[in-house]
Design a protein around this motif. Structure first.
Motif, mmCIF file in Angstrom:
data_model
loop_
_atom_site.group_PDB
_atom_site.id
_atom_site.type_symbol
_atom_site.label_atom_id
_atom_site.label_comp_id
_atom_site.label_asym_id
_atom_site.label_seq_id
_atom_site.Cartn_x
_atom_site.Cartn_y
_atom_site.Cartn_z
ATOM 1 N N GLY A 14 -73.346 -14.963 64.155
ATOM 2 C CA GLY A 14 -71.898 -14.837 64.212
ATOM 3 C C GLY A 14 -71.243 -15.908 63.375
ATOM 4 N N PRO A 15 -69.928 -15.959 63.346
ATOM 5 C CA PRO A 15 -69.237 -16.947 62.519
ATOM 6 C C PRO A 15 -69.472 -18.385 62.958
ATOM 7 C CG PRO A 15 -67.676 -15.778 63.915
ATOM 8 C CD PRO A 15 -68.973 -15.064 64.029
ATOM 9 N N GLY A 16 -69.874 -18.584 64.211
ATOM 10 C CA GLY A 16 -70.078 -19.938 64.704
ATOM 11 C C GLY A 16 -71.478 -20.241 65.162
ATOM 12 N N SER A 17 -72.420 -19.316 64.947
ATOM 13 C CA SER A 17 -73.769 -19.547 65.459
ATOM 14 C C SER A 17 -74.788 -18.711 64.725
ATOM 15 C CB SER A 17 -73.837 -19.210 66.953
ATOM 16 O OG SER A 17 -75.166 -19.315 67.442
ATOM 17 N N PRO A 18 -75.990 -19.273 64.483
ATOM 18 C CA PRO A 18 -77.115 -18.432 64.087
ATOM 19 C C PRO A 18 -77.471 -17.449 65.211
ATOM 20 C CG PRO A 18 -77.576 -20.753 63.646
ATOM 21 C CD PRO A 18 -76.347 -20.702 64.516
ATOM 22 N N ALA A 19 -78.393 -16.572 64.915
ATOM 23 C CA ALA A 19 -78.916 -15.660 65.937
ATOM 24 C C ALA A 19 -79.837 -16.440 66.881
ATOM 25 C CB ALA A 19 -79.619 -14.489 65.265
ATOM 26 N N SER A 20 -80.703 -15.757 67.594
ATOM 27 C CA SER A 20 -81.438 -16.369 68.701
ATOM 28 C C SER A 20 -82.575 -17.278 68.250
ATOM 29 C CB SER A 20 -82.019 -15.278 69.604
ATOM 30 O OG SER A 20 -80.986 -14.545 70.211
ATOM 31 N N GLY A 21 -82.587 -18.484 68.794
ATOM 32 C CA GLY A 21 -83.680 -19.405 68.570
ATOM 33 C C GLY A 21 -83.500 -20.645 69.418
ATOM 34 N N TYR A 22 -84.584 -21.161 70.000
ATOM 35 C CA TYR A 22 -84.501 -22.273 70.948
ATOM 36 C C TYR A 22 -85.690 -23.206 70.748
ATOM 37 C CZ TYR A 22 -81.481 -18.710 72.822
ATOM 38 O OH TYR A 22 -80.505 -17.739 72.926
#
Length: 259
Positions: A14-22
């Motif tokens: 999204g405009p303020g975050s990458p996709a999933s990763g931890y």
């Protein structure tokens, strides 16, 4: 343990975050849970990719694994690697078929896919339901629980020194998710849309359903993640709070949570 959010945007960056990763730190062991669009860059703000003990994938949808191709480049072509990656391949634990999936993504053309081999710098291991995998040198175990999603998918239960972190991956409502999250100290759970009986079946959780699963599992703390950019994060977290009595927080990039 410590959980560091690399990215938490649902279904894509999204405009303020990458996709999933931890990133999970447990003693001296570091492992990554999923590596979606943009997360390899975020990882490098917190740790060198060379310090990872393993990469574990909940499932193989692009928003959870697309940066793996960039990790291949990093380990093959970095001009100053701290050690020989071909002598110490990085373990990858994933649903069956991961090598084939990643080779197709990395190959320069469909014709060259068959000759694409990633085992020079990675060792691939199939996740098996209920079978703990030991990661690193600090007695970190990861146990996979099959969950409901349009492709083979697992919730991941990470345990170290008496602490339990559970990551839902992507899942619809199912009893296996409750089993995975039983008595978790921290339950990192997807919630991809507001609650509505018209939501597509067998794909994702609503905020309410995330809270219901946390309550049924007896989790001590819930962190809501994987909210797509087009939904209201506070609304979805509010749904979870309405049915779960414990602390409810929202994941955000670079957030750190003690487990």
């Amino acid at each position: 343990m410590r959980l560091i959010v690399l990215g938490c945007s649902g279904s894509g960056p999204g405009p303020g975050s990458p996709a999933s990763g931890y990133l999970v730190e447990a003693g001296t062991t570091r492992l990554v849970l999923d590596l979606g669009n943009g997360t390899l860059g975020a990882l490098q703000r917190h740790a060198s990719p060379w310090t990872l003990g393993a990469v574990v994938f909940s499932h193989l949808h692009p928003d959870h694994c697309s940066d793996f191709a960039s990790l291949v480049v990093h380990r093959r072509y970095h001009p100053r690697p701290p050690y020989d990656a071909t002598a110490a391949p990085l373990p990858v634990h994933a649903p069956p078929g991961a090598h084939d999936r990643f080779a197709r993504a990395y190959a320069p053309s469909p014709e060259e896919y068959a000759a694409t081999d990633l085992t020079d710098v990675f060792s691939f291991h199939d996740l098996a339901a209920g079978t703990p995998v030991t990661v690193g040198v600090d007695a970190v175990t990861v146990t996979a629980y099959p969950v409901v999603h349009p492709c083979p998918a697992f919730a991941l239960r990470v345990e170290h020194a008496g602490s339990v972190l559970v990551y839902s991956g992507d899942t619809a409502a199912c009893p296996e998710l409750v089993d995975a999250a039983r008595d978790a100290d921290l339950f990192l759970c997807e919630a991809s849309w507001p609650h509505d009986e018209a939501n597509p079946a067998g794909v994702h959780l609503s905020g309410r359903e995330a809270g219901e699963h946390a309550a049924a599992a007896g989790a001590r703390r819930l962190v809501v993640t994987h909210v797509p950019a087009w939904h209201d994060r506070d609304e979805i977290a509010g749904e979870a709070k309405s049915v779960f009595d414990g602390p409810v927080e929202l994941a955000f990039p670079d957030a750190e949570f003690a487990v």
